[in-house]
Design a protein around this motif. Structure first.
Motif, PDB file in Angstrom:
ATOM      1  N   MET A   1       0.849  -1.198   0.000  1.00 25.92           N
ATOM      2  CA  MET A   1       0.000   0.000   0.000  1.00 25.92           C
ATOM      3  C   MET A   1       0.880   1.243   0.000  1.00 25.92           C
ATOM      4  N   ASN A   2       0.800   2.029  -1.035  1.00 24.17           N
ATOM      5  CA  ASN A   2       1.612   3.232  -1.101  1.00 24.17           C
ATOM      6  C   ASN A   2       0.747   4.462  -0.835  1.00 24.17           C
ATOM      7  N   LEU A   3       0.858   4.969   0.388  1.00 22.22           N
ATOM      8  CA  LEU A   3       0.026   6.116   0.780  1.00 22.22           C
ATOM      9  C   LEU A   3       0.414   7.380   0.038  1.00 22.22           C
ATOM     10  N   PHE A   4       1.619   7.405  -0.491  1.00 24.32           N
ATOM     11  CA  PHE A   4       2.054   8.600  -1.217  1.00 24.32           C
ATOM     12  C   PHE A   4       1.102   8.929  -2.362  1.00 24.32           C
ATOM     13  N   ASP A   5       0.537   7.875  -2.968  1.00 25.87           N
ATOM     14  CA  ASP A   5      -0.372   8.087  -4.093  1.00 25.87           C
ATOM     15  C   ASP A   5      -1.537   8.995  -3.721  1.00 25.87           C
ATOM     16  N   PHE A   6      -1.986   8.886  -2.476  1.00 31.80           N
ATOM     17  CA  PHE A   6      -3.144   9.664  -2.055  1.00 31.80           C
ATOM     18  C   PHE A   6      -2.814  11.132  -1.815  1.00 31.80           C
ATOM     19  N   PHE A   7      -1.532  11.418  -1.666  1.00 36.23           N
ATOM     20  CA  PHE A   7      -1.152  12.779  -1.342  1.00 36.23           C
ATOM     21  C   PHE A   7      -0.530  13.539  -2.500  1.00 36.23           C
ATOM     22  N   ARG A   8      -0.417  12.870  -3.627  1.00 35.92           N
ATOM     23  CA  ARG A   8       0.119  13.588  -4.778  1.00 35.92           C
ATOM     24  C   ARG A   8      -0.909  14.611  -5.228  1.00 35.92           C
ATOM     25  N   PRO A   9      -0.489  15.848  -5.411  1.00 38.88           N
ATOM     26  CA  PRO A   9      -1.454  16.861  -5.864  1.00 38.88           C
ATOM     27  C   PRO A   9      -2.064  16.472  -7.196  1.00 38.88           C
ATOM     28  N   LYS A  10      -3.386  16.616  -7.297  1.00 36.91           N
ATOM     29  CA  LYS A  10      -4.092  16.249  -8.519  1.00 36.91           C
ATOM     30  C   LYS A  10      -3.828  17.263  -9.632  1.00 36.91           C
ATOM     31  N   LYS A  11      -3.586  18.507  -9.256  1.00 37.91           N
ATOM     32  CA  LYS A  11      -3.286  19.533 -10.248  1.00 37.91           C
ATOM     33  C   LYS A  11      -2.365  20.562  -9.613  1.00 37.91           C
ATOM     34  N   PRO A  12      -1.647  21.318 -10.424  1.00 38.52           N
ATOM     35  CA  PRO A  12      -0.695  22.265  -9.846  1.00 38.52           C
ATOM     36  C   PRO A  12      -1.390  23.351  -9.029  1.00 38.52           C
ATOM     37  N   LYS A  13      -0.728  23.743  -7.945  1.00 37.69           N
ATOM     38  CA  LYS A  13      -1.288  24.793  -7.093  1.00 37.69           C
ATOM     39  C   LYS A  13      -1.038  26.157  -7.727  1.00 37.69           C
ATOM     40  N   SER A  14      -1.917  27.079  -7.489  1.00 40.37           N
ATOM     41  CA  SER A  14      -1.656  28.458  -7.864  1.00 40.37           C
ATOM     42  C   SER A  14      -2.352  29.330  -6.843  1.00 40.37           C
ATOM     43  N   ALA A  15      -2.027  30.608  -6.860  1.00 38.45           N
ATOM     44  CA  ALA A  15      -2.587  31.519  -5.865  1.00 38.45           C
ATOM     45  C   ALA A  15      -4.106  31.599  -5.974  1.00 38.45           C
ATOM     46  N   SER A  16      -4.632  31.287  -7.167  1.00 34.55           N
ATOM     47  CA  SER A  16      -6.076  31.424  -7.377  1.00 34.55           C
ATOM     48  C   SER A  16      -6.846  30.151  -7.042  1.00 34.55           C
ATOM     49  N   VAL A  17      -6.153  29.073  -6.753  1.00 28.90           N
ATOM     50  CA  VAL A  17      -6.821  27.798  -6.539  1.00 28.90           C
ATOM     51  C   VAL A  17      -6.707  27.385  -5.068  1.00 28.90           C
ATOM     52  N   ALA A  18      -7.856  26.978  -4.492  1.00 26.89           N
ATOM     53  CA  ALA A  18      -7.890  26.399  -3.153  1.00 26.89           C
ATOM     54  C   ALA A  18      -7.077  27.194  -2.131  1.00 26.89           C
ATOM     55  N   LYS A  19      -7.491  28.432  -1.887  1.00 26.01           N
ATOM     56  CA  LYS A  19      -6.776  29.263  -0.915  1.00 26.01           C
ATOM     57  C   LYS A  19      -6.806  28.636   0.452  1.00 26.01           C
ATOM     58  N   GLU A  20      -7.909  27.973   0.746  1.00 20.36           N
ATOM     59  CA  GLU A  20      -8.018  27.307   2.036  1.00 20.36           C
ATOM     60  C   GLU A  20      -8.536  25.893   1.803  1.00 20.36           C
ATOM     61  N   ARG A  21      -7.905  24.931   2.451  1.00 22.28           N
ATOM     62  CA  ARG A  21      -8.247  23.541   2.166  1.00 22.28           C
ATOM     63  C   ARG A  21      -8.043  22.691   3.415  1.00 22.28           C
ATOM     64  N   LEU A  22      -8.959  21.792   3.611  1.00 20.71           N
ATOM     65  CA  LEU A  22      -8.832  20.834   4.703  1.00 20.71           C
ATOM     66  C   LEU A  22      -8.812  19.449   4.081  1.00 20.71           C
ATOM     67  N   GLN A  23      -7.777  18.695   4.393  1.00 20.43           N
ATOM     68  CA  GLN A  23      -7.639  17.362   3.820  1.00 20.43           C
ATOM     69  C   GLN A  23      -7.514  16.361   4.967  1.00 20.43           C
ATOM     70  N   ILE A  24      -8.345  15.337   4.926  1.00 18.38           N
ATOM     71  CA  ILE A  24      -8.316  14.322   5.979  1.00 18.38           C
ATOM     72  C   ILE A  24      -8.137  12.952   5.332  1.00 18.38           C
ATOM     73  N   ILE A  25      -7.114  12.250   5.767  1.00 17.09           N
ATOM     74  CA  ILE A  25      -6.867  10.910   5.248  1.00 17.09           C
ATOM     75  C   ILE A  25      -6.915   9.931   6.417  1.00 17.09           C
ATOM     76  N   VAL A  26      -7.722   8.900   6.270  1.00 17.45           N
ATOM     77  CA  VAL A  26      -7.785   7.857   7.291  1.00 17.45           C
ATOM     78  C   VAL A  26      -7.355   6.548   6.643  1.00 17.45           C
ATOM     79  N   SER A  27      -6.327   5.953   7.179  1.00 16.69           N
ATOM     80  CA  SER A  27      -5.844   4.683   6.644  1.00 16.69           C
ATOM     81  C   SER A  27      -6.002   3.599   7.709  1.00 16.69           C
ATOM     82  N   HIS A  28      -6.724   2.556   7.367  1.00 16.29           N
ATOM     83  CA  HIS A  28      -6.962   1.465   8.324  1.00 16.29           C
ATOM     84  C   HIS A  28      -6.321   0.187   7.776  1.00 16.29           C
ATOM     85  N   GLU A  29      -5.279  -0.235   8.442  1.00 16.76           N
ATOM     86  CA  GLU A  29      -4.548  -1.429   8.024  1.00 16.76           C
ATOM     87  C   GLU A  29      -5.049  -2.592   8.874  1.00 16.76           C
ATOM     88  N   ARG A  30      -5.690  -3.553   8.245  1.00 20.21           N
ATOM     89  CA  ARG A  30      -6.295  -4.664   8.991  1.00 20.21           C
ATOM     90  C   ARG A  30      -5.738  -5.976   8.472  1.00 20.21           C
TER      91      ARG A  30
END
Lengths: 86, 86
Positions: free
Chosen positions: A1-30
């Motif tokens: 399981m490569n968690l890095f995949d979930f955190f790669r930005p989907k598109k490049p950031k710019s000053a006009s995009v997503a000025k404020e963002r909350l990201q929550i990742i829950v990983s449950h390894e069972r």
């Protein structure tokens, strides 16, 4: 399981995009699958507690729930606009 | 802010280590600082909702709250032992 995949930005950031963002990742390894799969319910609960602090509409939320082998990953991306201010 | 740093394994995995694990990462990007800093409170709330589904003791939880520029990152690592089963 490569968690890095979930955190790669989907598109490049710019000053006009997503000025404020909350990201929550829950990983449950069972590995032994002894605990019930509770991430779908937890997703609802987490959104409920986040709403104690910020006002969010359904269209500001992007959800994904993915299973890879023994690992289940819930991803909540909340883009906060002007309406997100308390 | 490089979120990858938070997901790099701290030590190598083996069959005998962390058979079951719940990892929660909350990243709050506040470029304009218009929304209050609520992650410390959210941390308590999230643990409370997780406890609806699994029994966890304080010594099973590792918490960290880190600020880097405009981004605040809360990391909750919960190692589930036999006592973590419902």
């Amino acid at each position: 399981m490569n968690l890095f995949d979930f955190f790669r930005p989907k598109k490049p950031k710019s000053a006009s995009v997503a000025k404020e963002r909350l990201q929550i990742i829950v990983s449950h390894e069972r590995r032994r699958s002894s605990t019930p799969d509770f991430l779908p319910q937890l997703q609802t609960d987490i959104l409920q507690v986040v709403r104690k602090y910020i006002q969010i509409n359904e269209n500001q939320i992007k959800l994904s729930l993915d299973k890879r082998g023994d690992c289940e990953v819930l991803e909540l991306n909340i883009s906060l606009s002007e309406s997100g201010k308390p």
